[in-house]
Write a protein that holds these residues in place. Structure first.
Motif, PDB file in Angstrom:
ATOM      1  N   ARG A  38       0.919  -1.150  -0.004  1.00 28.64           N
ATOM      2  CA  ARG A  38       0.060   0.064   0.164  1.00 28.64           C
ATOM      3  C   ARG A  38       0.672   1.359   0.009  1.00 28.64           C
ATOM      4  N   TYR A  42       1.160   3.994  -2.997  1.00 29.84           N
ATOM      5  CA  TYR A  42       1.022   5.391  -2.782  1.00 29.84           C
ATOM      6  C   TYR A  42       2.245   6.391  -3.337  1.00 29.84           C
ATOM      7  N   CYS A  45       1.860   6.439  -7.063  1.00 30.14           N
ATOM      8  CA  CYS A  45       0.919   7.462  -7.397  1.00 30.14           C
ATOM      9  C   CYS A  45       1.526   9.007  -7.025  1.00 30.14           C
ATOM     10  N   HIS A  46       1.968   8.975  -6.165  1.00 28.63           N
ATOM     11  CA  HIS A  46       2.697  10.565  -5.925  1.00 28.63           C
ATOM     12  C   HIS A  46       3.349  10.837  -6.728  1.00 28.63           C
ATOM     13  N   CYS A  64      -3.005  13.338  -6.332  1.00 19.57           N
ATOM     14  CA  CYS A  64      -2.479  11.975  -5.673  1.00 19.57           C
ATOM     15  C   CYS A  64      -3.612  11.317  -5.032  1.00 19.57           C
ATOM     16  N   THR A  65      -4.406  12.011  -4.272  1.00 18.84           N
ATOM     17  CA  THR A  65      -5.565  11.194  -3.452  1.00 18.84           C
ATOM     18  C   THR A  65      -6.463  10.779  -4.539  1.00 18.84           C
ATOM     19  N   TYR A  68      -4.884   7.589  -5.628  1.00 14.60           N
ATOM     20  CA  TYR A  68      -4.617   6.697  -4.384  1.00 14.60           C
ATOM     21  C   TYR A  68      -5.455   7.070  -3.200  1.00 14.60           C
ATOM     22  N   LYS A  70      -6.184   6.327  -0.431  1.00 11.34           N
ATOM     23  CA  LYS A  70      -5.807   6.301   0.762  1.00 11.34           C
ATOM     24  C   LYS A  70      -4.420   6.852   1.042  1.00 11.34           C
ATOM     25  N   THR A  71      -4.366   8.115   0.409  1.00 11.16           N
ATOM     26  CA  THR A  71      -3.223   8.711   0.701  1.00 11.16           C
ATOM     27  C   THR A  71      -2.882   9.264   2.018  1.00 11.16           C
ATOM     28  N   ALA A  74      -1.505   6.517   4.365  1.00 11.01           N
ATOM     29  CA  ALA A  74      -0.045   6.220   3.936  1.00 11.01           C
ATOM     30  C   ALA A  74       0.996   7.120   4.427  1.00 11.01           C
ATOM     31  N   LYS A  75       0.583   8.345   4.323  1.00 12.20           N
ATOM     32  CA  LYS A  75       1.352   9.553   4.570  1.00 12.20           C
ATOM     33  C   LYS A  75       1.463   9.368   6.174  1.00 12.20           C
TER      34      LYS A  75
END
Length: 86
Positions: A38, A42, A45-46, A64-65, A68, A70-71, A74-75
């Motif tokens: 995951r 992220y 995708c970023h 990005c969100t 993905y 669930k950004t 992940a962050k």
């Protein structure tokens, strides 16, 4: 939408998980392979979001969100684990 990537590099960097240059080269840290899927998703995708927005503005964060959803989670995980987040 079709996204054209000029080159993908895999290298070990000290502080970055990934980068996207102005000439559309995405570089990913080889150490990503040790992270949960995951988080890898992220980071990718970023960097893909940077192909459209070459900065860290709200636009790139929103893009990005979109790529993905669930950004935020992940962050949070990356911050807790001590990984570089821009």
């Amino acid at each position: 939408t079709l996204i054209k990537i000029q080159q993908t590099l895999h290298k070990i960097t000290k502080n970055e998980t990934g980068t996207c240059s102005s000439n559309r080269h995405i570089s990913l840290n080889r150490k990503l392979i040790t992270l949960p899927d995951r988080i890898i998703d992220y980071v990718i995708c970023h960097e893909l979001a940077h192909l459209t927005h070459m900065n860290h503005s709200k636009q790139v964060r929103d893009h990005c969100t979109t790529l993905y959803p669930k950004t935020k989670e992940a962050k949070k995980w990356m911050k807790q684990e001590g990984y570089m987040i821009e």
